[in-house]
Design a protein around this motif. Structure first.
Motif, PDB file in Angstrom:
ATOM      1  N   ASN A 295      22.467 -35.207  56.469  1.00 49.58           N
ATOM      2  CA  ASN A 295      21.521 -36.239  56.310  1.00 49.58           C
ATOM      3  C   ASN A 295      20.929 -36.623  54.917  1.00 49.58           C
ATOM      4  O   ASN A 295      20.405 -37.390  54.738  1.00 49.58           O
ATOM      5  CB  ASN A 295      20.306 -36.117  57.343  1.00 49.58           C
ATOM      6  CG  ASN A 295      19.553 -34.996  57.102  1.00 49.58           C
ATOM      7  OD1 ASN A 295      20.142 -33.944  57.010  1.00 49.58           O
ATOM      8  ND2 ASN A 295      18.290 -34.724  57.275  1.00 49.58           N
ATOM      9  N   HIS A 296      21.041 -35.420  54.061  1.00 54.63           N
ATOM     10  CA  HIS A 296      20.537 -35.260  52.754  1.00 54.63           C
ATOM     11  C   HIS A 296      21.417 -35.909  51.665  1.00 54.63           C
ATOM     12  O   HIS A 296      21.398 -36.143  50.458  1.00 54.63           O
ATOM     13  CB  HIS A 296      20.196 -33.906  52.345  1.00 54.63           C
ATOM     14  CG  HIS A 296      18.844 -33.791  53.063  1.00 54.63           C
ATOM     15  ND1 HIS A 296      18.249 -32.480  52.838  1.00 54.63           N
ATOM     16  CD2 HIS A 296      17.910 -34.193  54.010  1.00 54.63           C
ATOM     17  CE1 HIS A 296      17.158 -32.159  53.618  1.00 54.63           C
ATOM     18  NE2 HIS A 296      17.151 -33.428  54.194  1.00 54.63           N
ATOM     19  N   GLN A 297      23.007 -35.970  52.122  1.00 57.18           N
ATOM     20  CA  GLN A 297      24.073 -36.191  51.200  1.00 57.18           C
ATOM     21  C   GLN A 297      24.027 -37.752  50.803  1.00 57.18           C
ATOM     22  O   GLN A 297      24.573 -38.108  49.688  1.00 57.18           O
ATOM     23  CB  GLN A 297      25.371 -35.603  51.778  1.00 57.18           C
ATOM     24  CG  GLN A 297      25.401 -34.438  51.852  1.00 57.18           C
ATOM     25  CD  GLN A 297      26.998 -33.869  52.610  1.00 57.18           C
ATOM     26  OE1 GLN A 297      27.701 -34.786  52.434  1.00 57.18           O
ATOM     27  NE2 GLN A 297      27.076 -32.698  53.037  1.00 57.18           N
ATOM     28  N   LYS A 298      23.427 -38.426  51.544  1.00 63.39           N
ATOM     29  CA  LYS A 298      23.392 -39.959  51.021  1.00 63.39           C
ATOM     30  C   LYS A 298      22.455 -40.056  49.901  1.00 63.39           C
ATOM     31  O   LYS A 298      22.608 -41.543  49.243  1.00 63.39           O
ATOM     32  CB  LYS A 298      22.857 -40.846  52.285  1.00 63.39           C
ATOM     33  CG  LYS A 298      23.669 -40.578  53.691  1.00 63.39           C
ATOM     34  CD  LYS A 298      23.158 -41.262  54.849  1.00 63.39           C
ATOM     35  CE  LYS A 298      23.753 -41.068  56.012  1.00 63.39           C
ATOM     36  NZ  LYS A 298      23.581 -41.918  57.225  1.00 63.39           N
ATOM     37  N   PHE A 299      21.668 -39.315  49.722  1.00 65.02           N
ATOM     38  CA  PHE A 299      20.596 -39.838  48.212  1.00 65.02           C
ATOM     39  C   PHE A 299      20.292 -38.603  47.896  1.00 65.02           C
ATOM     40  O   PHE A 299      19.801 -37.322  48.491  1.00 65.02           O
ATOM     41  CB  PHE A 299      19.294 -40.231  48.841  1.00 65.02           C
ATOM     42  CG  PHE A 299      18.878 -40.060  50.293  1.00 65.02           C
ATOM     43  CD1 PHE A 299      18.992 -40.773  51.469  1.00 65.02           C
ATOM     44  CD2 PHE A 299      17.993 -38.781  50.342  1.00 65.02           C
ATOM     45  CE1 PHE A 299      18.505 -40.519  52.465  1.00 65.02           C
ATOM     46  CE2 PHE A 299      17.525 -38.567  51.628  1.00 65.02           C
ATOM     47  CZ  PHE A 299      18.015 -39.414  52.721  1.00 65.02           C
ATOM     48  N   GLN A 300      20.007 -38.475  46.537  1.00 59.48           N
ATOM     49  CA  GLN A 300      19.490 -37.015  45.794  1.00 59.48           C
ATOM     50  C   GLN A 300      17.939 -37.374  45.992  1.00 59.48           C
ATOM     51  O   GLN A 300      17.200 -38.276  46.263  1.00 59.48           O
ATOM     52  CB  GLN A 300      19.877 -37.440  44.310  1.00 59.48           C
ATOM     53  CG  GLN A 300      21.437 -37.430  44.037  1.00 59.48           C
ATOM     54  CD  GLN A 300      21.871 -35.965  44.309  1.00 59.48           C
ATOM     55  OE1 GLN A 300      21.228 -34.939  44.271  1.00 59.48           O
ATOM     56  NE2 GLN A 300      23.147 -35.949  44.344  1.00 59.48           N
ATOM     57  N   TRP A 301      17.396 -36.100  45.567  1.00 59.32           N
ATOM     58  CA  TRP A 301      15.887 -35.849  45.488  1.00 59.32           C
ATOM     59  C   TRP A 301      15.366 -36.672  44.281  1.00 59.32           C
ATOM     60  O   TRP A 301      15.969 -36.560  43.091  1.00 59.32           O
ATOM     61  CB  TRP A 301      15.512 -34.470  45.159  1.00 59.32           C
ATOM     62  CG  TRP A 301      16.054 -33.571  46.549  1.00 59.32           C
ATOM     63  CD1 TRP A 301      17.120 -32.577  46.609  1.00 59.32           C
ATOM     64  CD2 TRP A 301      15.344 -33.408  47.718  1.00 59.32           C
ATOM     65  NE1 TRP A 301      17.012 -32.167  47.963  1.00 59.32           N
ATOM     66  CE2 TRP A 301      15.957 -32.634  48.577  1.00 59.32           C
ATOM     67  CE3 TRP A 301      13.954 -34.037  48.412  1.00 59.32           C
ATOM     68  CZ2 TRP A 301      15.609 -32.348  49.790  1.00 59.32           C
ATOM     69  CZ3 TRP A 301      13.801 -33.766  49.504  1.00 59.32           C
ATOM     70  CH2 TRP A 301      14.421 -32.939  50.291  1.00 59.32           C
ATOM     71  N   ASN A 302      14.267 -37.304  44.677  1.00 57.36           N
ATOM     72  CA  ASN A 302      13.529 -38.102  43.386  1.00 57.36           C
ATOM     73  C   ASN A 302      12.212 -38.276  43.957  1.00 57.36           C
ATOM     74  O   ASN A 302      11.866 -38.017  44.981  1.00 57.36           O
ATOM     75  CB  ASN A 302      14.288 -39.366  42.992  1.00 57.36           C
ATOM     76  CG  ASN A 302      14.650 -40.085  44.156  1.00 57.36           C
ATOM     77  OD1 ASN A 302      13.755 -40.327  44.974  1.00 57.36           O
ATOM     78  ND2 ASN A 302      15.757 -40.621  44.329  1.00 57.36           N
ATOM     79  N   LYS A 303      11.288 -38.878  43.052  1.00 52.92           N
ATOM     80  CA  LYS A 303       9.827 -39.031  43.397  1.00 52.92           C
ATOM     81  C   LYS A 303       9.765 -40.196  44.402  1.00 52.92           C
ATOM     82  O   LYS A 303       9.008 -39.907  45.361  1.00 52.92           O
ATOM     83  CB  LYS A 303       9.135 -39.562  42.062  1.00 52.92           C
ATOM     84  CG  LYS A 303       7.505 -39.770  42.377  1.00 52.92           C
ATOM     85  CD  LYS A 303       6.961 -39.965  41.077  1.00 52.92           C
ATOM     86  CE  LYS A 303       5.564 -40.476  41.393  1.00 52.92           C
ATOM     87  NZ  LYS A 303       4.893 -40.782  40.175  1.00 52.92           N
ATOM     88  N   ASP A 304      10.561 -41.204  44.606  1.00 52.80           N
ATOM     89  CA  ASP A 304      10.618 -42.330  45.354  1.00 52.80           C
ATOM     90  C   ASP A 304      10.881 -41.726  46.945  1.00 52.80           C
ATOM     91  O   ASP A 304      10.161 -42.112  47.730  1.00 52.80           O
ATOM     92  CB  ASP A 304      11.479 -43.327  45.040  1.00 52.80           C
ATOM     93  CG  ASP A 304      11.303 -44.146  43.973  1.00 52.80           C
ATOM     94  OD1 ASP A 304      10.037 -44.020  43.447  1.00 52.80           O
ATOM     95  OD2 ASP A 304      12.083 -44.865  43.335  1.00 52.80           O
ATOM     96  N   ARG A 305      11.635 -40.827  47.011  1.00 54.98           N
ATOM     97  CA  ARG A 305      12.110 -40.212  48.171  1.00 54.98           C
ATOM     98  C   ARG A 305      10.907 -39.104  48.755  1.00 54.98           C
ATOM     99  O   ARG A 305      10.543 -39.596  49.868  1.00 54.98           O
ATOM    100  CB  ARG A 305      13.309 -39.316  48.022  1.00 54.98           C
ATOM    101  CG  ARG A 305      13.667 -38.649  49.579  1.00 54.98           C
ATOM    102  CD  ARG A 305      14.863 -37.796  49.504  1.00 54.98           C
ATOM    103  NE  ARG A 305      14.990 -36.969  50.855  1.00 54.98           N
ATOM    104  CZ  ARG A 305      15.616 -36.048  50.967  1.00 54.98           C
ATOM    105  NH1 ARG A 305      16.186 -35.453  50.142  1.00 54.98           N
ATOM    106  NH2 ARG A 305      15.688 -35.391  52.254  1.00 54.98           N
ATOM    107  N   PHE A 306      10.256 -38.430  47.664  1.00 62.27           N
ATOM    108  CA  PHE A 306       9.245 -37.533  48.347  1.00 62.27           C
ATOM    109  C   PHE A 306       7.781 -38.463  48.695  1.00 62.27           C
ATOM    110  O   PHE A 306       6.975 -38.408  49.673  1.00 62.27           O
ATOM    111  CB  PHE A 306       8.697 -36.840  47.265  1.00 62.27           C
ATOM    112  CG  PHE A 306       9.462 -35.642  47.122  1.00 62.27           C
ATOM    113  CD1 PHE A 306       9.429 -34.600  48.207  1.00 62.27           C
ATOM    114  CD2 PHE A 306      10.275 -35.435  46.178  1.00 62.27           C
ATOM    115  CE1 PHE A 306      10.207 -33.333  48.130  1.00 62.27           C
ATOM    116  CE2 PHE A 306      11.168 -34.269  45.962  1.00 62.27           C
ATOM    117  CZ  PHE A 306      11.228 -33.179  46.955  1.00 62.27           C
ATOM    118  N   MET A 307       7.758 -39.617  48.061  1.00 61.19           N
ATOM    119  CA  MET A 307       6.607 -40.668  48.456  1.00 61.19           C
ATOM    120  C   MET A 307       6.662 -41.233  49.545  1.00 61.19           C
ATOM    121  O   MET A 307       5.866 -41.661  50.312  1.00 61.19           O
ATOM    122  CB  MET A 307       6.316 -41.792  47.120  1.00 61.19           C
ATOM    123  CG  MET A 307       5.740 -41.078  45.767  1.00 61.19           C
ATOM    124  SD  MET A 307       4.337 -39.934  45.897  1.00 61.19           S
ATOM    125  CE  MET A 307       3.270 -41.088  46.552  1.00 61.19           C
TER     126      MET A 307
END
Length: 241
Positions: A125-137
């Protein structure tokens, strides 16, 4: 001899004569034995020259990365929470778990707190997107406004965005253990009383149940504020009835 070059040429000539000289008590020479008995079993030299290495021990964090010399390298997520042994050379970072190699990375250089992430190390479920500020927000917003404000403050503390990832991840993962409501209340309490709240502050509030105590105090204060208070006229006697 007047130079090392002349000396080496003479040594090579004598060495060749020595290796081709027949044995005294058996057939062949040193060179023939090498060609017949040793050469067929010899393997090619390694493509890269030998490098000195340093061994370190690290714990796999919740974001399935380890921190080595202020750089972050991903590890298969199944090893989260475990300690691993890390071999560090000038070129590579190789990770071992119980003496078995589980991954390797090119070593990072330059600004601190960079990330080397292999997508295959992520949960599906994490492979679809990388870690970034938008994801944490977005994650913080799903918990509450106070959590969003606190996470935003964490990002504001660092010049490099990636430096905030570990703190934000640890903070937001507290909702798995304590629930979204308690985390949101704890963030509100921290924002009200601490100038620069972080993960450790929120964790301490939740562990000591301060968020619950504060909530109970607020409820009691609200009840006191709205209590029915009868004045002296109410108790003035039957004539006032």
């Amino acid at each position: 001899f007047f130079s090392f070059e002349d000396l080496n040429k003479a040594i090579i000539k004598e060495l060749d004569n020595f290796n081709n000289r027949p044995f005294q008590k058996k057939e062949g020479s040193r060179k023939s034995v090498y060609l017949d008995e040793e050469l067929p079993f010899m393997k090619a030299l390694p493509e890269q020259p030998f490098e000195l290495s340093v061994w370190k021990r690290a714990k796999v964090q919740l974001n399935y990365h380890i921190s080595i010399e202020k750089m972050n390298y991903s590890v298969p997520y199944e090893y989260v929470g475990n300690y691993v042994d890390v071999k560090v050379t000038k070129r590579t970072v190789t990770v071992y778990y119980k003496m078995n190699q589980i991954c390797t990375h090119d070593r990072l250089y330059g600004r601190i707190n960079q990330y080397s992430t292999n997508e295959s190390h992520m949960p599906e479920n994490h492979q679809k997107f990388q870690w970034n500020k938008d994801r944490f927000m977005k994650w913080a917003a799903s918990i509450g406004d106070n959590t969003s404000i606190l996470v935003s403050k964490l990002f504001d503390r660092y010049k490099v965005e990636e430096q905030a990832y570990k703190g934000c991840m640890s903070l937001l993962k507290l909702s798995d253990k304590y629930g979204k409501t308690r985390l949101e209340n704890a963030c509100q309490l921290a924002l009200d009383h601490i100038s620069q709240p972080g993960y450790k502050n929120i964790k301490m509030i939740l562990q000591s149940n301060q968020d619950l105590k504060d909530k109970n105090d607020n409820v009691q204060s609200e009840c006191d504020m709205h209590a029915f208070v009868r004045g002296k006229d109410y108790y003035g006697g039957r004539n006032n009835g």
